[in-house]
Design a protein around this motif. Sequence first.
Motif, PDB file in Angstrom:
ATOM      1  N   SER A 173      50.999  34.320  61.640  1.00  0.00           N
ATOM      2  CA  SER A 173      51.925  33.537  62.443  1.00  0.00           C
ATOM      3  C   SER A 173      51.526  32.073  62.372  1.00  0.00           C
ATOM      4  CB  SER A 173      51.910  34.015  63.902  1.00  0.00           C
ATOM      5  OG  SER A 173      52.784  33.252  64.700  1.00  0.00           O
ATOM      6  N   GLY A 174      52.485  31.210  62.007  1.00  0.00           N
ATOM      7  CA  GLY A 174      52.157  29.793  61.931  1.00  0.00           C
ATOM      8  C   GLY A 174      53.323  28.962  61.435  1.00  0.00           C
ATOM      9  N   LEU A 175      53.134  27.653  61.483  1.00  0.00           N
ATOM     10  CA  LEU A 175      54.138  26.706  61.024  1.00  0.00           C
ATOM     11  C   LEU A 175      53.489  25.661  60.132  1.00  0.00           C
ATOM     12  CD1 LEU A 175      56.117  26.003  64.312  1.00  0.00           C
ATOM     13  CD2 LEU A 175      57.087  27.002  62.233  1.00  0.00           C
ATOM     14  N   ILE A 176      54.126  25.389  59.013  1.00  0.00           N
ATOM     15  CA  ILE A 176      53.669  24.343  58.104  1.00  0.00           C
ATOM     16  C   ILE A 176      54.758  23.292  58.027  1.00  0.00           C
ATOM     17  CG2 ILE A 176      53.023  23.802  55.727  1.00  0.00           C
ATOM     18  CD1 ILE A 176      52.099  26.685  55.430  1.00  0.00           C
ATOM     19  N   ASP A 177      54.394  22.022  58.198  1.00  0.00           N
ATOM     20  CA  ASP A 177      55.358  20.929  58.089  1.00  0.00           C
ATOM     21  C   ASP A 177      54.799  19.878  57.142  1.00  0.00           C
ATOM     22  OD1 ASP A 177      57.234  18.968  58.316  1.00  0.00           O
ATOM     23  OD2 ASP A 177      56.932  18.577  60.444  1.00  0.00           O
ATOM     24  N   LEU A 178      55.347  19.846  55.928  1.00  0.00           N
ATOM     25  CA  LEU A 178      54.953  18.848  54.949  1.00  0.00           C
ATOM     26  C   LEU A 178      55.980  17.723  54.970  1.00  0.00           C
ATOM     27  CD1 LEU A 178      53.542  21.537  53.860  1.00  0.00           C
ATOM     28  CD2 LEU A 178      53.465  20.364  51.668  1.00  0.00           C
ATOM     29  N   GLY A 179      55.894  16.894  56.000  1.00  0.00           N
ATOM     30  CA  GLY A 179      56.809  15.778  56.097  1.00  0.00           C
ATOM     31  C   GLY A 179      58.258  16.198  56.099  1.00  0.00           C
ATOM     32  N   GLY A 180      58.564  17.302  56.755  1.00  0.00           N
ATOM     33  CA  GLY A 180      59.944  17.766  56.823  1.00  0.00           C
ATOM     34  C   GLY A 180      60.214  19.019  56.027  1.00  0.00           C
ATOM     35  N   ASN A 181      59.370  19.347  55.055  1.00  0.00           N
ATOM     36  CA  ASN A 181      59.456  20.641  54.382  1.00  0.00           C
ATOM     37  C   ASN A 181      58.760  21.649  55.291  1.00  0.00           C
ATOM     38  OD1 ASN A 181      59.948  18.736  52.207  1.00  0.00           O
ATOM     39  ND2 ASN A 181      59.745  20.471  50.825  1.00  0.00           N
ATOM     40  N   LEU A 182      59.547  22.413  56.001  1.00  0.00           N
ATOM     41  CA  LEU A 182      59.011  23.292  57.032  1.00  0.00           C
ATOM     42  C   LEU A 182      58.987  24.736  56.568  1.00  0.00           C
ATOM     43  CD1 LEU A 182      58.179  23.213  60.134  1.00  0.00           C
ATOM     44  CD2 LEU A 182      60.510  23.991  60.561  1.00  0.00           C
ATOM     45  N   TYR A 183      57.896  25.436  56.895  1.00  0.00           N
ATOM     46  CA  TYR A 183      57.805  26.868  56.598  1.00  0.00           C
ATOM     47  C   TYR A 183      57.304  27.602  57.833  1.00  0.00           C
ATOM     48  CZ  TYR A 183      57.759  30.785  53.338  1.00  0.00           C
ATOM     49  OH  TYR A 183      58.055  31.956  52.688  1.00  0.00           O
ATOM     50  N   ALA A 184      58.083  28.573  58.285  1.00  0.00           N
ATOM     51  CA  ALA A 184      57.699  29.387  59.433  1.00  0.00           C
ATOM     52  C   ALA A 184      57.129  30.708  58.930  1.00  0.00           C
ATOM     53  CB  ALA A 184      58.913  29.648  60.320  1.00  0.00           C
ATOM     54  N   ILE A 185      55.846  30.932  59.178  1.00  0.00           N
ATOM     55  CA  ILE A 185      55.183  32.168  58.744  1.00  0.00           C
ATOM     56  C   ILE A 185      55.348  33.217  59.830  1.00  0.00           C
ATOM     57  CG2 ILE A 185      53.003  33.216  58.067  1.00  0.00           C
ATOM     58  CD1 ILE A 185      52.044  30.453  57.231  1.00  0.00           C
ATOM     59  N   GLY A 186      55.957  34.326  59.457  1.00  0.00           N
ATOM     60  CA  GLY A 186      56.158  35.409  60.411  1.00  0.00           C
ATOM     61  C   GLY A 186      56.985  34.972  61.603  1.00  0.00           C
ATOM     62  N   THR A 187      56.726  35.598  62.739  1.00  0.00           N
ATOM     63  CA  THR A 187      57.343  35.217  64.002  1.00  0.00           C
ATOM     64  C   THR A 187      56.302  34.527  64.863  1.00  0.00           C
ATOM     65  OG1 THR A 187      56.734  37.305  65.074  1.00  0.00           O
ATOM     66  CG2 THR A 187      58.864  37.245  63.909  1.00  0.00           C
ATOM     67  N   LYS A 188      56.701  34.096  66.041  1.00  0.00           N
ATOM     68  CA  LYS A 188      55.717  33.630  67.008  1.00  0.00           C
ATOM     69  C   LYS A 188      54.867  34.835  67.411  1.00  0.00           C
ATOM     70  CE  LYS A 188      58.654  31.729  69.923  1.00  0.00           C
ATOM     71  NZ  LYS A 188      59.139  30.935  71.093  1.00  0.00           N
ATOM     72  N   PRO A 189      53.676  34.619  67.941  1.00  0.00           N
ATOM     73  CA  PRO A 189      52.802  35.749  68.294  1.00  0.00           C
ATOM     74  C   PRO A 189      53.425  36.756  69.252  1.00  0.00           C
ATOM     75  CG  PRO A 189      51.539  33.723  68.270  1.00  0.00           C
ATOM     76  CD  PRO A 189      52.979  33.322  68.113  1.00  0.00           C
ATOM     77  N   ASP A 190      54.407  36.316  70.037  1.00  0.00           N
ATOM     78  CA  ASP A 190      55.043  37.260  70.964  1.00  0.00           C
ATOM     79  C   ASP A 190      56.156  38.068  70.300  1.00  0.00           C
ATOM     80  OD1 ASP A 190      57.068  35.430  70.691  1.00  0.00           O
ATOM     81  OD2 ASP A 190      57.167  34.859  72.802  1.00  0.00           O
ATOM     82  N   GLY A 191      56.347  37.863  68.986  1.00  0.00           N
ATOM     83  CA  GLY A 191      57.330  38.643  68.244  1.00  0.00           C
ATOM     84  C   GLY A 191      58.705  38.023  68.158  1.00  0.00           C
ATOM     85  N   THR A 192      58.933  36.909  68.828  1.00  0.00           N
ATOM     86  CA  THR A 192      60.244  36.253  68.767  1.00  0.00           C
ATOM     87  C   THR A 192      60.282  35.260  67.605  1.00  0.00           C
ATOM     88  OG1 THR A 192      59.526  34.519  70.301  1.00  0.00           O
ATOM     89  CG2 THR A 192      60.581  36.490  71.240  1.00  0.00           C
TER      90      THR A 192
END
Length: 352
Positions: free
Chosen positions: A199-218
């Motif tokens: 679970s995580g978020l990567i932001d490369l100056g606007g290139n965003l990647y959401a890994i999985g869901t938030k830890p609560d599953g949403t």
Amino acid sequence: MKYDVLKTKLQALTLLVIFIFCISACGNSENSEPVTKTNFLLDTVISIEAFGPYASEAIDKAFDRIADIEKKMTVNAESSELIELNKKAGKELCEVSPDTFFVIKKGLQYSRLSKGKFDITVGPLVRLWGIGTDKAHIPALTEIKKALSLIDYTQVKLDESQNAVFLKKAGMALDLGGIAKGYAADESVKVLMQSGVESGLIDLGGNLYAIGTKPDGTPWKIGLQDPFDVRGSIFATVEVADKTLVTSGPYERYFEENGKKYHHILDTNTGFPIENGLMSVTIISDSSIDADALSTVVFSMGLSDGIKFVNGQKNIEAVFVTGDYKVYASSGINKYNFKVTNKRFKMESCIE
């Protein structure tokens, strides 16, 4: 040619898809709090947020991977694989790393797909305008004509057996600015997941990647930046998991001269910034390298052709904003619970 660091930091904050809603708490486990770190790489501010017992070490490894990619593919340094390749244009074949070869090959794929609207040989034109540097200016028409004569993706030869590239015309120059950040985002995801981050978020100056869901599953709820307003102002939201969002728009990087704005998305036919009424295009997909290239491809196509193109692709969705505050989206956008939240914007029917 180095970008002005402070200016680039501000531009990084204005890119579409960087406003991220607060993360919900997920119980009282010791790993419920995220580890967040920032760095300055690829001429932009990078932020990585991750959950898990090894999140801190994983983020450091991801930054190392991004730095390695930058070292190979930048054109804003004294040397790199790409700079050396461009120096050998018209002279000799140049061997590069598997990373650089892969990105060039992918870039050529999208150059062909877009029939040159996205063209990684745009280097001479990008360098001529200098947008994003302290030397930005309107070039002379003779200079633009000369630069355009060097832009032709069909003049790039690949040697798969040696990971080698040959630019057939002297003066040609590759620029991977429209695709390298996407590759770096994808590689960062690999590093984090191999280190146990789910679970995580990567932001490369606007290139965003959401890994999985938030830890609560949403799903992650992402706010889309209002291209007409100050940083942090949003016009819509989407909810995603294991997806990347990348945008292109004239507000991202530009300069003004005689009261007119000149932005960084250049038309490979005219040599001038594209003017088609679009203010931003957001691509949502599984692969950030694909989304990175497609955001430019689709923006260059314009609203009608861009939507038709996206609707013909698998696992790709897009959101378009025009200069009159109208919002259009591809046919499958509702699966991301897309909502326009700013009353100034009007959602329009999909263009067929």
